[in-house]
Design a protein around this motif. Structure first.
Motif, PDB file in Angstrom:
ATOM      1  N   GLY A 117      12.705   5.327  -6.018  1.00 37.98           N
ATOM      2  CA  GLY A 117      12.277   5.859  -7.584  1.00 37.98           C
ATOM      3  C   GLY A 117      10.679   5.773  -7.987  1.00 37.98           C
ATOM      4  N   HIS A 118      10.152   6.098  -7.341  1.00 35.42           N
ATOM      5  CA  HIS A 118       8.783   6.788  -7.485  1.00 35.42           C
ATOM      6  C   HIS A 118       8.213   7.224  -8.647  1.00 35.42           C
ATOM      7  N   SER A 119       7.376   7.004 -10.050  1.00 35.54           N
ATOM      8  CA  SER A 119       7.424   7.628 -11.177  1.00 35.54           C
ATOM      9  C   SER A 119       6.794   9.716 -10.517  1.00 35.54           C
ATOM     10  N   GLU A 120       6.146   9.774  -8.971  1.00 29.42           N
ATOM     11  CA  GLU A 120       6.368  10.856  -8.847  1.00 29.42           C
ATOM     12  C   GLU A 120       7.251  11.607  -8.388  1.00 29.42           C
ATOM     13  N   ARG A 121       8.178  11.401  -7.790  1.00 32.22           N
ATOM     14  CA  ARG A 121       9.636  11.793  -7.366  1.00 32.22           C
ATOM     15  C   ARG A 121      10.725  11.858  -8.509  1.00 32.22           C
ATOM     16  N   ALA A 132       1.160  -1.636  -0.109  1.00 33.77           N
ATOM     17  CA  ALA A 132      -0.049   0.313   0.231  1.00 33.77           C
ATOM     18  C   ALA A 132       1.182   0.639   0.229  1.00 33.77           C
ATOM     19  N   ASN A 133       0.233   1.793  -0.816  1.00 33.37           N
ATOM     20  CA  ASN A 133       1.406   3.411  -0.956  1.00 33.37           C
ATOM     21  C   ASN A 133       0.742   4.380  -0.788  1.00 33.37           C
ATOM     22  N   TRP A 134       0.361   4.879   0.384  1.00 33.42           N
ATOM     23  CA  TRP A 134      -0.582   6.173   0.713  1.00 33.42           C
ATOM     24  C   TRP A 134       0.023   7.404   0.188  1.00 33.42           C
ATOM     25  N   LYS A 135       0.628   7.237   0.004  1.00 33.71           N
ATOM     26  CA  LYS A 135       1.066   8.971  -0.675  1.00 33.71           C
ATOM     27  C   LYS A 135       1.400   9.635   0.633  1.00 33.71           C
ATOM     28  N   MET A 136       0.888  10.936   0.083  1.00 31.67           N
ATOM     29  CA  MET A 136       0.156  12.121   1.330  1.00 31.67           C
ATOM     30  C   MET A 136      -0.799  12.483   1.506  1.00 31.67           C
ATOM     31  N   TYR A 157       6.632  -2.703 -11.476  1.00 30.25           N
ATOM     32  CA  TYR A 157       6.680  -2.168 -12.994  1.00 30.25           C
ATOM     33  C   TYR A 157       5.377  -0.924 -13.264  1.00 30.25           C
ATOM     34  N   GLU A 158       5.400   0.075 -13.221  1.00 27.74           N
ATOM     35  CA  GLU A 158       4.195   1.391 -13.064  1.00 27.74           C
ATOM     36  C   GLU A 158       4.173   1.719 -14.486  1.00 27.74           C
ATOM     37  N   PRO A 159       3.250   1.321 -15.487  1.00 26.76           N
ATOM     38  CA  PRO A 159       3.316   2.181 -16.359  1.00 26.76           C
ATOM     39  C   PRO A 159       2.321   3.443 -15.719  1.00 26.76           C
ATOM     40  N   TRP A 177       1.072   6.193 -17.125  1.00 23.06           N
ATOM     41  CA  TRP A 177      -0.426   6.422 -17.635  1.00 23.06           C
ATOM     42  C   TRP A 177      -1.416   5.720 -16.869  1.00 23.06           C
ATOM     43  N   ALA A 178      -1.112   4.336 -16.101  1.00 21.48           N
ATOM     44  CA  ALA A 178      -2.007   3.936 -15.715  1.00 21.48           C
ATOM     45  C   ALA A 178      -2.466   4.259 -14.340  1.00 21.48           C
ATOM     46  N   ILE A 179      -1.076   5.305 -13.478  1.00 21.91           N
ATOM     47  CA  ILE A 179      -1.431   5.776 -12.371  1.00 21.91           C
ATOM     48  C   ILE A 179      -2.973   6.335 -12.263  1.00 21.91           C
ATOM     49  N   SER A 180      -3.361   6.336 -11.087  1.00 22.75           N
ATOM     50  CA  SER A 180      -3.714   7.396 -10.587  1.00 22.75           C
ATOM     51  C   SER A 180      -5.187   7.181 -11.812  1.00 22.75           C
ATOM     52  N   ALA A 181      -5.230   6.353 -12.881  1.00 26.64           N
ATOM     53  CA  ALA A 181      -6.182   6.524 -13.430  1.00 26.64           C
ATOM     54  C   ALA A 181      -7.593   7.420 -13.351  1.00 26.64           C
ATOM     55  N   PHE A 205       1.178  -6.821  -5.914  1.00 23.60           N
ATOM     56  CA  PHE A 205       1.294  -4.959  -6.433  1.00 23.60           C
ATOM     57  C   PHE A 205       1.496  -3.974  -6.061  1.00 23.60           C
ATOM     58  N   LEU A 206       2.087  -2.795  -6.135  1.00 24.25           N
ATOM     59  CA  LEU A 206       2.247  -1.824  -5.665  1.00 24.25           C
ATOM     60  C   LEU A 206       0.626  -0.909  -5.890  1.00 24.25           C
ATOM     61  N   VAL A 207      -0.127  -0.514  -4.838  1.00 25.83           N
ATOM     62  CA  VAL A 207      -1.894   0.145  -4.365  1.00 25.83           C
ATOM     63  C   VAL A 207      -1.463   1.312  -4.383  1.00 25.83           C
ATOM     64  N   GLY A 208      -1.986   2.703  -5.154  1.00 22.09           N
ATOM     65  CA  GLY A 208      -2.218   3.665  -4.447  1.00 22.09           C
ATOM     66  C   GLY A 208      -3.877   4.427  -3.808  1.00 22.09           C
ATOM     67  N   GLY A 209      -3.882   4.523  -5.208  1.00 23.12           N
ATOM     68  CA  GLY A 209      -5.776   5.216  -4.296  1.00 23.12           C
ATOM     69  C   GLY A 209      -6.335   4.030  -3.536  1.00 23.12           C
TER      70      GLY A 209
END
Ligand code: PGA
Length: 255
Positions: A93-97, A7-11, A165-167, A169-173, A236-240
């Protein structure tokens, strides 16, 4: 190898909100899950979440870590600090960073090195942009990220790595991503490509036993069933969807 769901709770949550969510999630997860479940709250919530997951099999991870051991690096967090709070994993190395904070392959490489040296398992994120996908340069992008991110790194038998692997274009779609957006065959091809690049770097036994390749990008309680069928996907790496205890516990059961 056990599958891993992160789980990636981000900010998104304050420390108190994080504590509430992890308590709710812990109840939903129960004790039967065979998979490894990792929660990555923000730095300020690590202590309180660590406290709440004591006596459970939930594992703690951080969303980032400095590549320097200590010193004058305002705003950074050291590997010793995250270890002291109980982290076993760190997202690197998350794509948001990479996109918003200018994190380079070289920085990511140093972070992976220090993680391995100090006994933290890096969750190394890679992925192409929509433009790169449309231009047909995805393979080149992934190849470069792997080559530069893992430069001079010799994964030893006691060390582990997760490649996410997180394309991009598919993140937080906004739309619901299903395997029709990332077709299973397409995903499988990419996973094979990543695997092959790792095999070119390290002995087969190390890649097979110490590296898990996982998928991320709008994974939810529905599409995780289909992704979960793809043999090469180790988690899986899961955000939302990880911000909802019901959805996240369902995802942990779908693989
Ligand atoms: P998402 O985020 O599940 O919200 O797309 C995944 C990630 O960025 O790690």
């Amino acid at each position: 190898m056990r599958k891993i769901i992160i789980a990636n709770w981000k900010m998104n949550l304050t420390p108190n909100q994080s504590a509430d969510l992890v308590v709710e999630f812990k109840k939903k997860l129960g004790k039967e899950n065979n998979n490894e479940v990792v929660i990555c709250p923000s730095f300020t919530a690590l202590s309180i979440v660590a406290e709440k997951i004591k006596k459970s099999n939930i594992i703690l991870g951080s969303q980032n870590v400095s590549w320097m051991a200590k010193g004058a690096f305002t705003g950074e967090e050291s590997i010793s600090s995250i270890k002291e709070l109980g982290c076993k994993y760190a997202i690197v190395g998350h794509s948001e960073r990479r996109q918003n904070l200018g994190e380079t392959d070289e920085m990511i490489n140093k972070k992976i090195s220090i993680c391995l040296e100090k006994g933290i398992t890096p969750i190394f994120c890679i992925g192409e942009t929509l433009q790169e996908k449309q231009e047909g340069t995805s393979d080149h992008k992934l190849y470069t990220q792997i080559k530069e991110g893992l430069k001079k790194i010799d994964l030893l038998p006691h060390e582990n790595l997760v490649v996410a692997y997180e394309p991009i274009w598919a993140i937080s779609a906004v739309r619901a991503v299903t395997p029709h957006d990332v077709e299973p065959e397409e995903a499988e091809k990419v996973f094979k490509f990543i695997y092959q690049n790792l095999v070119d770097l390290w002995p087969l036994t190390i890649v097979n036993n110490n590296v898990r390749i996982i998928y991320g990008g709008s994974v939810d309680e529905n599409n995780s069933k289909d992704f979960g069928q793809i043999e090469m996907i180790n988690g899986f790496l899961v955000g939302g969807a990880s911000l909802d205890a019901d959805k996240f516990s369902q995802i942990t059961k779908n693989i």
